[in-house]
Motif scaffolding. Structure first.
Motif, PDB file in Angstrom:
ATOM      1  N   ILE A  16       9.661  -0.848   6.540  1.00 11.53           N
ATOM      2  CA  ILE A  16       9.856   0.608   6.620  1.00 11.53           C
ATOM      3  C   ILE A  16      11.357   0.831   6.723  1.00 11.53           C
ATOM      4  CG2 ILE A  16       9.208   2.737   7.808  1.00 11.53           C
ATOM      5  CD1 ILE A  16       6.740   1.214   7.022  1.00 11.53           C
ATOM      6  N   THR A  17      11.978   1.274   5.635  1.00 15.78           N
ATOM      7  CA  THR A  17      13.430   1.389   5.625  1.00 15.78           C
ATOM      8  C   THR A  17      13.866   2.823   5.323  1.00 15.78           C
ATOM      9  OG1 THR A  17      15.450   0.339   4.767  1.00 15.78           O
ATOM     10  CG2 THR A  17      13.682   0.757   3.180  1.00 15.78           C
ATOM     11  N   GLN A 131       3.277  -6.394   1.742  1.00 13.81           N
ATOM     12  CA  GLN A 131       2.674  -5.211   1.135  1.00 13.81           C
ATOM     13  C   GLN A 131       3.754  -4.155   0.891  1.00 13.81           C
ATOM     14  OE1 GLN A 131      -0.955  -4.184   3.335  1.00 13.81           O
ATOM     15  NE2 GLN A 131      -2.000  -5.818   2.236  1.00 13.81           N
ATOM     16  N   LYS A 132       3.372  -2.942   0.653  1.00 11.66           N
ATOM     17  CA  LYS A 132       4.307  -1.930   0.164  1.00 11.66           C
ATOM     18  C   LYS A 132       5.525  -1.763   1.064  1.00 11.66           C
ATOM     19  CE  LYS A 132       1.052   0.919  -2.444  1.00 11.66           C
ATOM     20  NZ  LYS A 132       0.361   2.237  -2.506  1.00 11.66           N
ATOM     21  N   THR A 133       6.683  -1.676   0.418  1.00 13.40           N
ATOM     22  CA  THR A 133       7.923  -1.309   1.095  1.00 13.40           C
ATOM     23  C   THR A 133       8.080   0.199   0.995  1.00 13.40           C
ATOM     24  OG1 THR A 133       9.032  -3.410   0.663  1.00 13.40           O
ATOM     25  CG2 THR A 133      10.429  -1.499   1.055  1.00 13.40           C
ATOM     26  N   LEU A 134       8.206   0.855   2.158  1.00 18.66           N
ATOM     27  CA  LEU A 134       8.350   2.307   2.212  1.00 18.66           C
ATOM     28  C   LEU A 134       9.793   2.660   2.547  1.00 18.66           C
ATOM     29  CD1 LEU A 134       5.258   1.893   2.486  1.00 18.66           C
ATOM     30  CD2 LEU A 134       5.232   3.819   4.075  1.00 18.66           C
ATOM     31  N   ALA A 160      12.223   0.211  -3.128  1.00 18.80           N
ATOM     32  CA  ALA A 160      11.005   0.839  -2.606  1.00 18.80           C
ATOM     33  C   ALA A 160       9.829   0.719  -3.564  1.00 18.80           C
ATOM     34  CB  ALA A 160      11.274   2.311  -2.317  1.00 18.80           C
ATOM     35  N   ASP A 161       8.666   0.476  -2.975  1.00 17.65           N
ATOM     36  CA  ASP A 161       7.413   0.664  -3.702  1.00 17.65           C
ATOM     37  C   ASP A 161       6.972   2.115  -3.587  1.00 17.65           C
ATOM     38  OD1 ASP A 161       6.686  -2.155  -4.473  1.00 17.65           O
ATOM     39  OD2 ASP A 161       6.822  -2.413  -2.310  1.00 17.65           O
ATOM     40  N   LEU A 162       7.342   2.726  -2.475  1.00 17.13           N
ATOM     41  CA  LEU A 162       6.955   4.112  -2.210  1.00 17.13           C
ATOM     42  C   LEU A 162       8.123   4.829  -1.549  1.00 17.13           C
ATOM     43  CD1 LEU A 162       4.516   6.161  -2.168  1.00 17.13           C
ATOM     44  CD2 LEU A 162       4.136   5.406   0.190  1.00 17.13           C
ATOM     45  N   LEU A 206       0.094   2.171   3.445  1.00 19.42           N
ATOM     46  CA  LEU A 206       0.660   0.847   3.701  1.00 19.42           C
ATOM     47  C   LEU A 206       0.056  -0.233   2.815  1.00 19.42           C
ATOM     48  CD1 LEU A 206       0.802   0.785   7.625  1.00 19.42           C
ATOM     49  CD2 LEU A 206       2.647   1.350   6.022  1.00 19.42           C
ATOM     50  N   SER A 207      -1.172  -0.024   2.390  1.00 17.87           N
ATOM     51  CA  SER A 207      -1.905  -1.083   1.684  1.00 17.87           C
ATOM     52  C   SER A 207      -1.474  -1.200   0.221  1.00 17.87           C
ATOM     53  CB  SER A 207      -3.403  -0.816   1.757  1.00 17.87           C
ATOM     54  OG  SER A 207      -3.831  -0.831   3.109  1.00 17.87           O
ATOM     55  N   GLY A 208      -1.588  -2.398  -0.281  1.00 16.88           N
ATOM     56  CA  GLY A 208      -1.238  -2.683  -1.668  1.00 16.88           C
ATOM     57  C   GLY A 208      -0.054  -3.623  -1.729  1.00 16.88           C
TER      58      GLY A 208
END
Length: 337
Positions: A16-17, A131-134, A160-162, A206-208
């Motif tokens: 979470i960045t 998993q996903k980087t937010l 970021a993934d998201l 968060l998933s994926g």
């Protein structure tokens, strides 16, 4: 760690960045509220300053009895010195918590690409399932060159993934479109955008699997922070005075912070008035006062206060792109005789 214990394998892990003051801590606090009751979660939090406040904020609202385990790495980017501070803290955290999920919050001035390289190294390939980087972004900052010209800010977006457009309730007309255009220009094509306020991120996001954007197995660590050849202020015993101060400077920003022993109780009214005078990119604090224990989070928008269950000591950390003088006498004036 018990050698007879089962190996720790494929722990779902999220980075979470986001830049200073964007709401990462608030986002993690929201996510912890949605933790399934039967799960154990671990949080590895990295802070730019040497005092370390986030751990106290998390621990003041969530306990190990509730299945939440916290570990701090203060004093600058946790991937420095070949990732050693981060690896030590992460290994200790995983051994203690044996978590169902791991959340990692790098400092807003840290280098997320190097953090990602540590997490995807051979040592952690079986231990962690990335998993996903937010990446949290406040779209209003896209009009400010202190952000858009900062390499770390753009690296956070690129990896970021998201993208989480936080503080959407404060956006002006055109800010959302500006965010979409900036992400289109600086992030991977498949990067999604969601909008939220107060860091309220749905657990489902968060998933994926992570696409590991920017990952370069042959990359090298080029930035420089102060050497970790002496104990951090967060680890030192407090002197007879009952408090100590620590400062850090890098990436165009400076931090100044203090730790106070539990015997120093603060006058709540005086403290509240003092905190409102601080002008900074970000301030976080935990104070033991004559009316209870409180956590504080100051950004350029507002000063938030939360009541905490307990604290071992009082701590405050201020990060700014300007120098802060004469804070200490005013802070000490808030201590009850």
């Amino acid at each position: 760690m018990n050698s007879n214990a089962a190996p720790i394998l494929a722990v779902p892990t999220n980075i979470i960045t986001g830049f200073l003051g964007v709401g990462k801590t608030s986002a993690i606090l929201h996510l912890l509220k949605s933790k399934p009751a039967n799960e154990r979660w671990a949080v590895l939090v990295n802070e730019f300053g040497e005092i370390g406040v986030d751990g106290s904020l998390f621990e003041g609202t969530h306990s190990k009895q509730q299945g939440v385990f916290i570990r701090e790495v203060p004093g600058g980017c946790m991937c420095c010195a070949a990732g050693l501070p981060m690896q030590i803290a992460l290994s200790q955290l995983l051994s203690e918590a044996r978590p169902d999920r791991l959340l990692i919050e790098p400092t807003g001035l840290g280098h997320p690409k190097e953090v990602l390289e540590v997490l995807t190294s051979e040592y952690y390939q079986e231990v962690l399932a990335l998993q996903k980087t937010l990446t949290l972004v406040d779209a209003r900052t896209l009009s400010d060159e202190r952000y858009t010209n900062h390499a770390t800010f753009n690296q956070q977006i690129a990896m970021a993934d998201l993208i989480v457009g936080n503080k959407v309730d404060l956006y002006r007309e055109g800010d959302t479109a500006k965010l979409a255009n900036y992400v289109r220009a600086h992030a991977a094509p498949q990067t999604e955008i969601v909008l939220t306020q107060n860091g309220d991120i749905p657990f489902s996001l968060l998933s994926g699997p992570s696409a590991n954007h920017l990952l370069n197995p042959h990359g090298h660590h080029h930035h420089h922070h102060h050497k970790q050849d002496k104990p951090l202020a967060s680890e030192l015993p407090l002197p007879e005075s009952g408090f100590l101060k620590a400062e850090n400077q890098d990436e165009g920003y400076s931090s100044i912070g203090w730790r106070f022993s539990a015997s120093k109780v603060f006058d709540y009214q005086k403290l509240s008035a003092f905190l409102l005078t601080i002008r900074a990119v970000r301030m976080k604090a935990v104070f033991i006062t004559n009316t209870g224990v409180f956590g504080y989070n100051l950004t350029l928008d507002a000063l938030d206060e939360m009541e905490l269950d307990d604290a071992m000591e009082s701590r405050i950390e201020i990060i700014s792109d300007q120098q802060h003088d004469n804070l200490e006498p005013n802070l000490l004036d808030c201590v009850l005789a």
